[in-house]
Design an enzyme around this catalytic site. Structure first.
Site, PDB file in Angstrom:
ATOM      1  NE  ARG A  94       7.575  -3.920  -6.100  1.00 62.22           N
ATOM      2  CZ  ARG A  94       7.562  -2.691  -6.611  1.00 62.22           C
ATOM      3  NH1 ARG A  94       8.649  -1.925  -6.544  1.00 62.22           N
ATOM      4  NH2 ARG A  94       6.482  -2.217  -7.200  1.00 62.22           N
ATOM      5  CE  LYS A 141       4.431  -0.850  -4.722  1.00 65.85           C
ATOM      6  NZ  LYS A 141       4.830   0.512  -4.408  1.00 65.85           N
ATOM      7  NE  ARG A 167      -6.820  -3.364  17.356  1.00 65.04           N
ATOM      8  CZ  ARG A 167      -5.958  -3.197  18.371  1.00 65.04           C
ATOM      9  NH1 ARG A 167      -6.181  -3.805  19.514  1.00 65.04           N
ATOM     10  NH2 ARG A 167      -4.898  -2.428  18.236  1.00 65.04           N
ATOM     11  CG  HIS A 182      -0.992  -6.078  18.196  1.00 64.66           C
ATOM     12  ND1 HIS A 182      -2.063  -5.836  19.015  1.00 64.66           N
ATOM     13  CD2 HIS A 182      -0.485  -4.867  17.893  1.00 64.66           C
ATOM     14  CE1 HIS A 182      -2.199  -4.534  19.204  1.00 64.66           C
ATOM     15  NE2 HIS A 182      -1.247  -3.918  18.532  1.00 64.66           N
ATOM     16  CD  GLU A 201      12.036   4.505  -0.710  1.00 60.72           C
ATOM     17  OE1 GLU A 201      11.960   3.958  -1.818  1.00 60.72           O
ATOM     18  OE2 GLU A 201      11.579   3.986   0.328  1.00 60.72           O
TER      19      GLU A 201
HETATM   20  N1  PDD Z   1       5.083   3.747  -5.432  1.00 62.37           N
HETATM   21  N2  PDD Z   1       9.734   3.858  -3.368  1.00 62.37           N
HETATM   22  C1  PDD Z   1       8.513   3.992  -2.821  1.00 62.37           C
HETATM   23  C2  PDD Z   1       8.402   4.311  -1.368  1.00 62.37           C
HETATM   24  C3  PDD Z   1       7.362   3.826  -3.621  1.00 62.37           C
HETATM   25  O1  PDD Z   1       6.131   3.925  -3.060  1.00 62.37           O
HETATM   26  C4  PDD Z   1       7.507   3.558  -5.010  1.00 62.37           C
HETATM   27  C5  PDD Z   1       6.323   3.381  -5.929  1.00 62.37           C
HETATM   28  C6  PDD Z   1       8.804   3.439  -5.540  1.00 62.37           C
HETATM   29  C7  PDD Z   1       9.048   3.122  -6.989  1.00 62.37           C
HETATM   30  O2  PDD Z   1       8.700   1.778  -7.291  1.00 62.37           O
HETATM   31  P1  PDD Z   1       8.211   1.357  -8.760  1.00 62.37           P
HETATM   32  O3  PDD Z   1       9.289   1.748  -9.721  1.00 62.37           O
HETATM   33  O4  PDD Z   1       8.035  -0.103  -8.664  1.00 62.37           O
HETATM   34  O5  PDD Z   1       6.908   2.086  -9.014  1.00 62.37           O
HETATM   35  C8  PDD Z   1       9.884   3.586  -4.684  1.00 62.37           C
HETATM   36  C9  PDD Z   1       3.871   3.426  -6.157  1.00 62.37           C
HETATM   37  C10 PDD Z   1       3.845   3.920  -7.561  1.00 62.37           C
HETATM   38  C11 PDD Z   1       2.665   3.855  -5.332  1.00 62.37           C
HETATM   39  O6  PDD Z   1       2.737   3.698  -4.128  1.00 62.37           O
HETATM   40  O7  PDD Z   1       1.666   4.301  -5.893  1.00 62.37           O
END
Ligand code: PDD
Length: 296
Positions: free
Chosen positions: A61, A156, A109, A111, A188
């Site tokens: 990921r 992420k 700086r 963008h 979520e």
């Molecule tokens: N967060 N969705 C979001 C927006 C998240 O930030 C997370 C996890 C998850 C779950 O993903 P995973 O199963 O890989 O932890 C879903 C982590 C724990 C954090 O930001 O600290």
């Protein structure tokens, strides 16, 4: 390396210069694009008994997130693993959460992507504080909100302001999490994936740009199959969520916990349900198997 819990040794690489140093001494130039633009990505890897859980999934990921935003992956998987193990070995607790952040680097700086900038890499660990037995017995209270984040929630990204505001929305109401709806459908939580149980079937929103695919997403699907619970990924309406038999929440640090109140109303009968109990037990078995399989 020192095993000081209060000031653990961390990894920091800035402009191609890598260092292991105490957290209190780690410094970043203010022009780091992570600071200026939130231009970076991160990972959170749980570690049980000094063994990272589903590390290959987390590294895959991490690579996906980097690719999606056009940041060169600074290490191959062997390079990441070597550094993650070094970090784990230098920390006092056996159960840890490893935090990894990669930003586009330090540049004047502007963008658009700068030329010739080396990614900044930061890695630290914290004790892994798991949900208490009381929380698992009573379940969590959550609140809801309209999902107003951007439409690349599959990355992420450290640009987490939307998620931060959602977490604060929950905190101000004494709730554990905010669960979000976009166009009338479940997405979520602010830092978790949300699961719905109806008529014994485990449901989750489809994996697309509207949610982060948690590492626990595929894990829960595997666990459900292993204990004979049907799993379906599809659009889940707000009405279905409010009428759920059970709601569950998963994340690296929460594992799987039951949600027993939504916006002040009981979920199902207001108690953690049987599907939660089976998946929680299966999760604990998966941890044990992983520790045995990947013991170093
Ligand atoms: N967060 N969705 C979001 C927006 C998240 O930030 C997370 C996890 C998850 C779950 O993903 P995973 O199963 O890989 O932890 C879903 C982590 C724990 C954090 O930001 O600290």
């Amino acid at each position: 390396m020192s095993a000081d819990l209060l000031d653990p040794v961390v990894f920091l690489s800035v402009n191609g210069v890598a260092e292991w140093l105490p957290l209190s001494e780690a410094r970043l130039p203010v022009l780091d694009r992570g600071f200026i633009f939130g231009d970076g990505i991160y990972e959170v890897v749980p570690v049980y008994g000094r063994v990272p859980f589903r590390m290959d999934h987390h590294l895959a990921r991490l690579a996906r997130s980097l690719g999606a935003v056009g940041i060169t992956n600074p290490f191959d998987n062997a390079g990441w693993k070597a550094r993650i193990f070094e970090l784990i070995d230098g920390f006092a607790d056996d159960n840890q959460m490893v935090y990894i952040q990669v930003t586009r680097g330090v540049a004047k700086r502007g963008h658009a992507f700068p030329a010739d900038t080396q990614p900044t890499v930061f890695m630290m660990n914290n004790p892994l504080v798991l949900p208490t037995a009381a929380l698992r017995a009573d379940g969590a209270a959550v609140v809801s909100a309209t999902d107003n984040r951007w439409l690349r929630c599959d990355i992420k990204s450290v640009s987490l302001l939307g998620n931060v505001l959602m977490a604060q929305h929950a905190a101000e109401q004494g709730a554990a999490e905010t669960i979000m709806f976009r166009d009338g459908n479940l997405t979520e939580g602010s830092s978790s994936n949300i699961w719905v149980v109806r008529d014994g079937v485990l449901l989750a929103p489809v994996r697309d740009h509207r949610i982060l695919e948690g590492i626990r997403y595929s894990l829960m699907a595997e666990l459900a199959e292993s204990v004979g619970i049907a799993f379906t990924a599809r659009a889940i309406s707000e009405a279905e969520v409010r009428a759920a038999d059970e709601l569950l929440l998963t994340s690296a640090t929460k594992e799987v916990i039951p949600i027993t109140r939504l916006d002040g109303q009981p979920v199902g009968d207001g108690r953690p349900g049987p599907v939660y109990a089976r998946l929680y037990a299966a999760y604990q078995r998966a941890k044990e198997q992983s520790r045995a399989q990947f013991a170093r």
